[in-house]
Design an enzyme around this catalytic site. Structure first.
Site, short mmCIF file in Angstrom:
data_model
loop_
_atom_site.label_atom_id
_atom_site.label_comp_id
_atom_site.label_asym_id
_atom_site.label_seq_id
_atom_site.Cartn_x
_atom_site.Cartn_y
_atom_site.Cartn_z
N LEU A 137 49.25 57.52 30.96
CA LEU A 137 50.26 56.97 30.06
C LEU A 137 49.67 56.89 28.66
O LEU A 137 48.58 56.36 28.46
CB LEU A 137 50.67 55.56 30.50
N TYR A 216 27.17 35.58 49.48
CA TYR A 216 26.98 35.27 48.07
C TYR A 216 25.50 34.93 47.92
O TYR A 216 25.00 34.04 48.64
CB TYR A 216 27.85 34.07 47.66
C1 LIG Z 1 33.43 44.05 43.48
C2 LIG Z 1 34.85 43.67 43.71
C3 LIG Z 1 35.20 43.08 44.92
C4 LIG Z 1 36.52 42.74 45.16
N1 LIG Z 1 36.85 42.18 46.37
C5 LIG Z 1 38.13 41.89 46.64
C6 LIG Z 1 38.51 41.41 47.94
O1 LIG Z 1 37.68 41.22 48.83
N2 LIG Z 1 39.83 41.18 48.19
C7 LIG Z 1 40.79 41.40 47.23
O2 LIG Z 1 41.97 41.18 47.53
N3 LIG Z 1 40.46 41.85 45.98
C8 LIG Z 1 39.17 42.10 45.68
N4 LIG Z 1 38.84 42.61 44.46
C9 LIG Z 1 39.91 42.80 43.46
C10 LIG Z 1 40.67 44.08 43.65
O3 LIG Z 1 39.80 45.18 43.70
C11 LIG Z 1 41.68 44.25 42.51
O4 LIG Z 1 42.41 43.05 42.39
C12 LIG Z 1 42.62 45.42 42.76
O5 LIG Z 1 41.93 46.63 42.63
C13 LIG Z 1 43.79 45.41 41.78
O6 LIG Z 1 44.57 46.53 42.02
P1 LIG Z 1 45.50 47.10 40.87
O7 LIG Z 1 46.28 48.19 41.52
O8 LIG Z 1 46.25 46.01 40.22
O9 LIG Z 1 44.51 47.68 39.75
P2 LIG Z 1 43.42 48.82 39.83
O10 LIG Z 1 42.84 48.96 41.18
O11 LIG Z 1 42.50 48.56 38.70
O12 LIG Z 1 44.23 50.16 39.55
C14 LIG Z 1 44.65 50.51 38.24
C15 LIG Z 1 45.36 51.84 38.29
O13 LIG Z 1 45.91 52.11 37.01
C16 LIG Z 1 45.57 53.43 36.62
N5 LIG Z 1 45.59 53.46 35.15
C17 LIG Z 1 44.98 52.64 34.27
N6 LIG Z 1 45.33 52.97 33.00
C18 LIG Z 1 46.19 54.02 33.10
C19 LIG Z 1 46.90 54.81 32.15
N7 LIG Z 1 46.82 54.57 30.82
N8 LIG Z 1 47.68 55.80 32.59
C20 LIG Z 1 47.78 56.06 33.93
N9 LIG Z 1 47.13 55.35 34.88
C21 LIG Z 1 46.36 54.33 34.46
C22 LIG Z 1 44.23 53.69 37.26
O14 LIG Z 1 44.02 55.08 37.36
C23 LIG Z 1 44.44 53.03 38.62
O15 LIG Z 1 45.15 53.90 39.48
C24 LIG Z 1 37.52 42.96 44.17
C25 LIG Z 1 37.17 43.55 42.96
C26 LIG Z 1 35.85 43.90 42.73
C27 LIG Z 1 35.49 44.54 41.42
#
Ligand SMILES: Cc1cc2nc3c(=O)[nH]c(=O)nc-3n(C[C@H](O)[C@H](O)[C@H](O)COP(=O)(O)OP(=O)(O)OC[C@H]3O[C@@H](n4cnc5c(N)ncnc54)[C@H](O)[C@@H]3O)c2cc1C
Length: 510
Positions: A137, A216
């Protein structure tokens, strides 16, 4: 430039939030385009663990079994410790603890994100959605009639526009969509910066072996965490570092990561095969708005919660389910646009509590030096997931309570329907099994069968349904497509079908 494309909904992002939004929209027959700037789904484990609430939503999407099949099956253990073999300061979840909670028909699953994201994307495509990777985007504008997005095909360098009735920003914590909408954020903000190391290696008999293990680590040499991922012995190790004092990811070459891993695992002979080293930030904030006009924010674009509680990814899937059924109802002409106001009204307070509860855990597990009166109180994990009340125009709420313990669910409107096992079509089913479409649950099928929604014939010889739903033997409880009670009554009105129609008119803003 390519010709314009028109869809009903554009979903920016194909992580857990975006892929689930896309899947749940496609399931309801909506013409949806999902995009992700990356070449494919993310290869890192990150979120591991799908709550029973998430699993019942994934079951509606037809992917619960596939998600579960990719996870650990040998239980779970969560500890705060000095190292994997060192002193344990506290055990949060013991090996022998029941973790399914008995709160629904779908127990917890322990699959990690690198397994779940492709399952969601494949299913969304199977249901008719288009998902384009390597597509970014660039800009977004909206007017009264729709949304226009400028997209970049990163493979060819070509730009093209897509118009949509609505757009969903599921583009992660650094959301461009949120920035373009001018939406601010509130909360503690940045908490810590970590190096994440994904590696394969045998870390000892007590760890892994099919069990999900999370430590942790408060070690004199570092603060961090260790977790097994779905493809054990594939593990995740993270260690905090301080960019403020000049440290950068370059200070963590593989040799140093191996040294740290040996300290963390108490195995000086460990020879890990490191597959990735990444830098990530732990933060805690909630966006000031979850919607501006025709554009909605879900998942990390709407809030970022510390992973202490494992709820970021789960909430992203929950957001996706919520925005999808509401957008679909409006686009299919079954609801008025007013229904869309309920997305922010319900999901923002939910996100706020998820962030507060996880921030409390963060202080307790990683940063005890931050303890003080400003740290939010602990919130029981099951109550956070399942006992938060929806309060909006899409439910007819009777009283002021915001939370209830889901183990003693009352069936009041705004809360998720209590899990009650009853007979139906010759089988034992749960009330929660009817999640997915509007349903009227009643012990008196004959009185209510003409209601303009699904009214299953239920066999409840012991009167459990009537008691647990609080409807008595004659009344009924109207359940939304997300399993939340919209309205209930203890009496049979003169004209039940008309009464239910009026309730639907109110909660669907028609
Ligand atoms: C180390 C770690 C451990 C975690 N453990 C847990 C857990 O145990 N349980 C849990 O529930 N959560 C956990 N989380 C949190 C979880 O990973 C996130 O909350 C989750 O990934 C959020 O998903 P999302 O789809 O909102 O965002 P994201 O996974 O960040 O996805 C973002 C998407 O947007 C796309 N994107 C971004 N900008 C653009 C653009 N300009 N144009 C097109 N596409 C774009 C990317 O390509 C991607 O597909 C953890 C996170 C971390 C870092």
């Amino acid at each position: 430039m390519r010709g314009d494309m028109k869809v009903q909904v554009l979903v920016v992002g194909s992580g857990l939030g975006g892929a689930s939004t896309t899947l749940f929209l496609a399931r309801l027959g909506i013409h949806v385009l999902g995009i992700s700037k990356h070449r494919g789904t993310m290869p890192h484990p990150r979120a591991t663990g799908q709550t029973y609430r998430t699993m019942e939503l994934l079951r509606v999407g037809g992917v619960a079994d596939e998600v579960r099949a990719g996870g650990a099956t040998g239980g779970m253990v969560i500890r705060i410790a000095e190292s994997l073999g060192g002193p344990v300061f506290r055990t949060i979840v013991h090996e022998e603890d029941e973790i399914d909670g008995g709160l629904g028909p779908e127990p917890y699953a322990m699959a990690s994100q690198d397994h779940v994201e492709p399952v969601l994307v494949d299913r969304a495509r199977e249901l008719g959605a288009e998902v384009r990777f390597h597509t970014e985007l660039r800009s977004l504008r909206q007017d009264a009639d729709g949304v226009t997005a400028l997209l970049l095909d990163r493979g060819t360098g070509e730009e093209y526009t897509v118009t949509a009735d609505y757009a969903v920003g599921a583009d992660g914590g650094r959301s461009l969509v949120r920035t373009l909408l001018g939406v601010g954020r509130q909360g503690p903000g940045h908490l810590a910066t970590h190096i994440g190391v994904i590696f394969r290696g045998d870390v000892g008999a007590d760890v892994g072996g099919g069990r999900f293990t999370l430590y942790y680590l408060r070690n004199p040499a570092f603060t961090g965490a260790f977790a097994t991922a779905h493809s054990w012995p594939h593990n995740l190790f993270t260690v905090e570092y301080d960019p403020g004092s000049g440290q950068t990811p370059a200070d963590f070459p593989p040799e140093r990561c191996v040294d740290l891993l040996r300290v963390a695992t108490d195995r000086p002979d460990l020879r890990p095969e490191i597959t990735a080293i990444t830098s990530w930030e732990m933060s805690a904030w909630v966006a000031d708005a979850f919607r501006v006009g025709r554009v909605f924010l879900v998942g990390d674009a709407a809030k970022v919660t510390p992973p202490t509680g494992g709820l970021g990814g789960n909430t992203a899937i929950g957001d996706g389910y919520d925005v999808a059924w509401k957008l679909a109802a409006v686009l299919r002409g079954e609801a008025g646009p007013g229904l869309l106001d309920s997305y922010e009204a319900e999901r923002r307070p939910y996100a706020r509590r998820i962030v507060d509860g996880s921030f409390h855990n963060y202080v307790e597990r990683f940063a005890p030096h931050l303890a003080g009166p400003d740290v939010p109180a602990a919130i029981d994990h099951d109550t956070l997931i399942m006992g938060q009340r929806c309060r909006s125009g899409a439910v007819l709420v009777e009283d002021d309570d915001e939370l209830e313990d889901p183990r003693t669910a009352t069936g009041r409107p705004g809360f998720r329907v209590p899990h009650v096992v009853v007979g139906h079509a010759g089988r034992q089913v749960s009330t929660v099994d009817f999640t997915g479409e509007w349903t009227l649950l009643t012990a008196d099928h004959a009185a209510w069968r003409d209601a303009p929604v699904r009214v299953p014939e239920l066999d409840d010889p012991e009167g459990l349904l009537a008691r647990r739903l609080g409807t008595g033997p004659d009344g009924a409880s109207l359940i939304r497509p997300d399993g939340v009670v919209a309205w209930r009554t203890r009496a049979v009105p003169d004209d039940p079908a008309t009464t239910v129609t009026r309730v639907l008119d109110a909660v669907l803003s028609r």
